[in-house]
Design a protein around this motif. Sequence first.
Motif, PDB file in Angstrom:
ATOM      1  N   LEU A 211       5.706  39.493  30.946  1.00  0.00           N
ATOM      2  CA  LEU A 211       6.661  38.954  31.907  1.00  0.00           C
ATOM      3  C   LEU A 211       7.152  40.025  32.873  1.00  0.00           C
ATOM      4  CD1 LEU A 211       8.470  36.565  32.842  1.00  0.00           C
ATOM      5  CD2 LEU A 211      10.185  37.398  31.213  1.00  0.00           C
ATOM      6  N   LEU A 212       7.406  41.216  32.357  1.00  0.00           N
ATOM      7  CA  LEU A 212       7.913  42.310  33.183  1.00  0.00           C
ATOM      8  C   LEU A 212       6.806  43.183  33.753  1.00  0.00           C
ATOM      9  CD1 LEU A 212      10.799  43.448  30.803  1.00  0.00           C
ATOM     10  CD2 LEU A 212      10.857  41.708  32.601  1.00  0.00           C
ATOM     11  N   ARG A 213       5.554  42.882  33.325  1.00  0.00           N
ATOM     12  CA  ARG A 213       4.410  43.722  33.716  1.00  0.00           C
ATOM     13  C   ARG A 213       4.733  45.184  33.400  1.00  0.00           C
ATOM     14  NH1 ARG A 213       3.394  41.912  39.774  1.00  0.00           N
ATOM     15  NH2 ARG A 213       1.678  43.436  39.600  1.00  0.00           N
ATOM     16  N   LYS A 214       5.232  45.395  32.199  1.00  0.00           N
ATOM     17  CA  LYS A 214       5.756  46.694  31.791  1.00  0.00           C
ATOM     18  C   LYS A 214       5.083  47.156  30.511  1.00  0.00           C
ATOM     19  CE  LYS A 214      10.245  48.876  30.703  1.00  0.00           C
ATOM     20  NZ  LYS A 214      10.116  49.170  29.258  1.00  0.00           N
ATOM     21  N   THR A 215       4.655  48.423  30.498  1.00  0.00           N
ATOM     22  CA  THR A 215       4.050  49.039  29.321  1.00  0.00           C
ATOM     23  C   THR A 215       4.817  50.301  28.959  1.00  0.00           C
ATOM     24  OG1 THR A 215       1.862  48.200  29.923  1.00  0.00           O
ATOM     25  CG2 THR A 215       1.944  49.964  28.295  1.00  0.00           C
ATOM     26  N   ASP A 216       5.242  50.389  27.710  1.00  0.00           N
ATOM     27  CA  ASP A 216       5.983  51.546  27.218  1.00  0.00           C
ATOM     28  C   ASP A 216       5.087  52.395  26.328  1.00  0.00           C
ATOM     29  OD1 ASP A 216       8.631  50.773  28.260  1.00  0.00           O
ATOM     30  OD2 ASP A 216       8.452  49.122  26.810  1.00  0.00           O
ATOM     31  N   TYR A 217       5.180  53.712  26.494  1.00  0.00           N
ATOM     32  CA  TYR A 217       4.436  54.661  25.673  1.00  0.00           C
ATOM     33  C   TYR A 217       5.425  55.608  24.993  1.00  0.00           C
ATOM     34  CZ  TYR A 217       0.605  53.137  28.736  1.00  0.00           C
ATOM     35  OH  TYR A 217      -0.296  52.397  29.454  1.00  0.00           O
ATOM     36  N   SER A 218       5.066  56.074  23.813  1.00  0.00           N
ATOM     37  CA  SER A 218       5.914  57.045  23.125  1.00  0.00           C
ATOM     38  C   SER A 218       5.058  58.031  22.343  1.00  0.00           C
ATOM     39  CB  SER A 218       6.894  56.349  22.174  1.00  0.00           C
ATOM     40  OG  SER A 218       6.203  55.745  21.101  1.00  0.00           O
TER      41      SER A 218
END
Length: 265
Positions: A211-218
């Motif tokens: 929905l947010l076209r968002k990818t989180d990396y850690s």
Amino acid sequence: MLTIQFFALALLATAHARSVYLEDLKLQPYLIDVTNIDQDDFEDALTDHRYESVHPAYLNRVRRQLGSMSTNPDGSTNLNLKVPLVRGESNVLSAVGSASGIQSAAGYRDAGIKAGPGYGAAGGGLALDNIHGHQMSLTGQHVPGLGNQLTAAGRLGLVNTENHKLGANAFVTRTMPNIPNLPNFNTRGGSLDYSFRDKVGASLGMAHTDLLRKTDYSAMGNLNVFRSPTSSVDLNAGFTKSQSPFPAFNHNWRPQGGLSFTRYF
């Protein structure tokens, strides 16, 4: 057969919470999959002394008979509960519950969020732990100001010895907002984590929200500074990154970390 089943469920597991910021929707930050008590080791759920003679190698750590309480760098508190319901020779089915980001009135005023006590998220569910390090869970939680979430998670124990633990995790979270005009949406992700003698560890993780076209990396590391049968002090440090076409969600690698204190009961 059980190992094959867990391998198939590895697409539904995680070890890390992910923060999602909907600044353009005027929402407060919230946590996805904060009910991560299912990540605890198999021995944490065992309270029957007969296991001590059958599986002594798995009982040399702190045993969390009921749960734990930990602190966050911002001064808030997390509570976790895990109560065994059914035990077998290799598996334990437990009821789990958690509340994260518990703040006092002063804590919320200092953070500039609101006056009065509150919490970031709270919920519960079921978790199944296997003696070989495999895990899976189904949990639900309520996030004040946002709505409800349902998370299916699992872990495949690749290495599970006294000195070395390596696991692959994956999860999918369904978020059901109670905010007008904001549709339900999914977040999915996974991670790979390693620990040596329960003292030093590292993990790599990723989560994506369509929905947010968002990818989180850690990329995180942790060091156990102190441990006793009833408490633990841990140092966590690393970097996080978010990629999105929306500037409010996009940022390069940022440092993140803190010192946490955990009390077992």
